[in-house]
Design an enzyme around this catalytic site. Structure first.
Site, PDB file in Angstrom:
ATOM      1  N   HIS A  47     -22.993   5.366  13.068  1.00  0.00           N
ATOM      2  CA  HIS A  47     -21.942   4.956  13.998  1.00  0.00           C
ATOM      3  C   HIS A  47     -20.911   4.080  13.288  1.00  0.00           C
ATOM      4  O   HIS A  47     -19.691   4.245  13.471  1.00  0.00           O
ATOM      5  CB  HIS A  47     -22.570   4.206  15.171  1.00  0.00           C
ATOM      6  N   GLU A  61     -23.549  11.678  14.076  1.00  0.00           N
ATOM      7  CA  GLU A  61     -23.993  10.635  15.006  1.00  0.00           C
ATOM      8  C   GLU A  61     -24.566  11.258  16.271  1.00  0.00           C
ATOM      9  O   GLU A  61     -25.585  10.795  16.805  1.00  0.00           O
ATOM     10  CB  GLU A  61     -22.821   9.722  15.339  1.00  0.00           C
ATOM     11  N   ASN A 107     -35.940  15.708 -16.261  1.00  0.00           N
ATOM     12  CA  ASN A 107     -36.720  16.201 -17.394  1.00  0.00           C
ATOM     13  C   ASN A 107     -38.218  15.991 -17.152  1.00  0.00           C
ATOM     14  O   ASN A 107     -39.040  16.875 -17.409  1.00  0.00           O
ATOM     15  CB  ASN A 107     -36.275  15.483 -18.669  1.00  0.00           C
TER      16      ASN A 107
END
Length: 690
Positions: free
Chosen positions: A47, A69, A427
């Site tokens: 919000h 929202e 990795n």
């Protein structure tokens, strides 16, 4: 109302809100039922982000945050069940919002990307939740109330805006000539609106895109200070139709209605005022008519003009206590400056003033460096989300353990260290950790662990990325290096484990069997090494077959000023960072022994290799028949070495200067410094010499 002055704050705070949303969504996914407070927190942050975007006038970003929202509201109200697919969609929204922020930071504008696919997906989620709720209640959904554009009973308040100024009368007159209209608008905000000034600011931003605001009731200052109820009136010059203007205003959240009409009586009053002008004024007005009144023209131009926003700069948020310390130290500097000015006329010694100045400047340096320091959790906090995505993509069970997030690093290093760490974590996840079945077969837990740890070691910060996977396959690395032409088959037998690990950092080197989204393109560890060395650091690798690998990154704590020991090598002066020095020893030349062609000494029961700096640095040696030599014992992590020097000058506080791009290939030198007498001394890179 110019929002460009708030751009830097908007970018910084938006990044913080997005990071908080990332963290909260990860926690919410793990326990969506019991974590009610986390649901509320996610909703509140979304919000806030929506309101900030709207206030700044970023409509696309505001639209995406608004529908997000709505989806979070449905979750909060129990209409939608939280599952991985829903969280994936929400994370995609966060990624899109992050892209908006990146573009805004670079250009000041949000770009043209509207993310309609994401918005459509979220709307489908919200619509399905509403339909399910309606079906349960057995009621038909109510049609949303549509506000009607018309003349408000409060438009009459615009009469209070008269008498108009000359500029405004001319603007009204020229508006008619240019085919533009004068609108009277009254905006009604919802009585539940908590941030009336913020909503009015958004409305003014929309109106300024379509025209020029002449006057308001109440004044713009009162509106900014929220000195009004839930409605205010505006006089607007615009070429847009009334329906378009009203539609833009009513699209703003918490606006109930926009009443709008053309205000014709103001045009008439402006014409009457023009008739009453004197002959001289009429002549001047006629001349102005030909050349166009500059002020009126400026108003009309403003109605069509879009201003470019400035690019956001990097900022550092500073604790107020640290600023207080800085202020006090600056005050002390002023005192010592005054003292030095009168030192000749007093009995106070010059040496005392210099000692005082040295103490203050040292404290000032420490204070400034603390201001620049930022906790490394700003980097670490993005990695739980990365691990979640990697786990799903690789179909592996991965747990990330973080330690030392409070460790502080210079802001310039923080900005650059993120990408290398991402490479190392990817990795470890892709190459290091096995699949759940492989781990079970090897007698391990199904879930692989990646440990991210940061801590301070002297004047360095150490970051470790470790995994409990399969370790580096040395044979596979050598085979790939031969295949890529990095080494010949004849050289394989002479390679040590350290030599093989160095091959991993060669450009275009990869041990991946096939190219994927994560690996196989030969881009990874070489990028990590290049970036870390550019920051003045280095990378070490420890690995054990079947038990995992650890990548150790060592970075300088600061990049500006350090304490150093000045030494002589031949007739040249060099600086050794004091943080790397363990002790200084006097050693008999006869005590130097050889182990595997390496000169070593036995120092209190510990064998320490020594480095003849004169030979390594190719400095002309001082020829003498010394029986005793000076050895500076230095450390790099667990490694210890002894630097043989020809003399000690003393400890100094030095300012590090880079050598520049033309000398960046010199690996044994970390930089240079200018001494008090103007000479230049090179700073030794202990990491490369040990």
């Amino acid at each position: 109302m110019d929002a460009s002055q708030y751009l830097e704050i908007f970018v910084e705070e938006s990044k913080e809100h997005l990071q908080l949303l990332n963290e909260s969504l990860l926690e919410l996914e793990k326990d969506p039922i019991a974590n009610k407070e986390k649901i509320n927190e996610v909703f509140r942050v979304a919000h806030t982000l929506k309101g900030m975007a709207g206030t700044m006038g970023y409509s696309n970003m505001n639209k995406l945050a608004h529908i997000m929202e709505d989806a979070l509201s449905a979750i909060r109200d129990g209409k939608v069940k939280v599952d991985s697919d829903l969280v994936d969609t929400l994370f995609s929204c966060l990624d899109a919002l992050e892209r908006y922020i990146e573009v805004i930071a670079e250009s000041g504008a949000e770009g043209e990307q509207n993310n309609e696919k994401l918005i459509s997906d979220l709307r489908s989620i919200v619509a399905a939740a509403d339909q399910a709720e309606t079906a349960e209640e057995g009621e038909a959904p109510e049609e949303p109330e549509v506000s009607v554009v018309g003349v408000s009973e409060k438009i009459a308040r615009l009469d209070l805006l008269t008498p108009l100024s000359d500029i405004e009368r001319h603007a009204i007159k020229y508006a008619g000539q240019e085919g533009m209209a004068i609108y009277g608008i009254t905006v009604y905000l919802s009585t539940s609106c908590l941030l009336k000034s913020a909503r009015s600011f958004i409305i003014f931003r929309e109106l300024e895109k379509m025209g020029q605001v002449l006057k308001t009731i109440p004044s713009t200052q009162d509106i900014e200070d929220e000195k009004f109820e839930y409605d205010f009136s505006i006089m607007l010059v615009s070429a847009e139709p009334a329906e378009t203007i009203a539609g833009k205003i009513e699209a703003v959240a918490e606006v109930e209605k926009a009443a709008i009409d053309v205000v014709s009586d103001l045009e008439e009053s402006a014409a009457e005022a023009a008739v009453e002008e004197t002959a001289a004024e009429e002549a001047r007005a006629a001349a102005t008519e030909e050349s166009k009144d500059p002020a009126a023209s400026e108003i009309l131009e403003e109605a069509q003009k879009h201003k470019n926003k400035p690019i956001a700069n990097r900022t550092v948020r500073v604790d107020i206590e640290r600023l207080d310390v800085l202020m006090n130290l600056v005050s002390e500097l002023i005192i010592i400056k005054n003292g030095l000015e009168i030192v000749q006329s007093t009995k106070q010694s010059f040496e005392e003033q210099i000692e005082y100045l040295e103490r203050i400047t040292t404290n000032l340096h420490d204070a400034v460096m603390k201001v620049r320091m930022v906790p490394i959790d700003r980097v670490f906090n993005r990695f739980p989300r990365l691990i979640r995505d990697l786990s799903r993509q690789l179909e592996k069970e991965i747990e990330l353990n973080m330690e030392g997030e409070e460790t502080e690093l210079d802001r310039t290093v923080i900005d650059e260290i993120g990408d290398p760490l991402v490479h190392l974590i990817r990795n470890s996840a892709d190459h290091g950790l096995e699949t759940p079945d492989q781990r079970l077969a090897a007698g391990k837990d199904r879930t692989g662990n990646i440990n991210l740890k940061a801590y301070q070691d002297g004047n360095n910060v150490v970051i470790e990325v470790a995994d409990d996977g399969r370790g580096i396959n040395m044979g596979r690395a050598v085979e790939k290096a031969v295949k890529n032409g990095l080494i010949s088959k004849a050289e394989v037998g002479d390679l040590s484990e350290g030599d093989i690990i160095e091959l991993l950092f060669q450009p275009s080197f990869s041990t991946a069997e096939s190219v994927s989204d994560l690996s196989g393109r030969g881009v990874g560890l070489d990028v990590v090494k290049t970036k870390i060395e550019a920051l003045g650091g280095n990378v070490e690798v420890k690995t054990e077959s079947g038990k995992g690998s650890t990548f150790v990154i060592r970075l300088p704590l600061t990049l500006a000023i350090i304490q150093a020991l000045m030494v002589l090598v031949g007739n040249e002066k060099f600086a050794v960072p004091l943080s790397s020095i363990q002790t200084i020893e006097e050693i008999l030349v006869a005590d130097i022994k050889y182990v595997q062609n390496q000169e070593v000494i036995n120092l209190r029961g510990k064998v320490i290799p020594i480095v003849q700096l004169g030979k390594r640095l190719k400095v002309e040696e001082v020829k003498d028949n010394r029986e005793v030599i000076t050895v500076v014992i230095v450390t790099k992590g667990e490694k210890v070495s002894g630097f043989v020097v020809d003399g000690l000058i003393g400890q100094q506080e030095i300012v590090i200067k880079t050598l520049g791009k033309h000398l960046s290939s010199i690996k044994l030198i970390a930089g240079a410094t200018i001494l008090g007498n103007g000479e230049v001394a090179l700073i030794l890179d202990v990491n490369k010499l040990v």
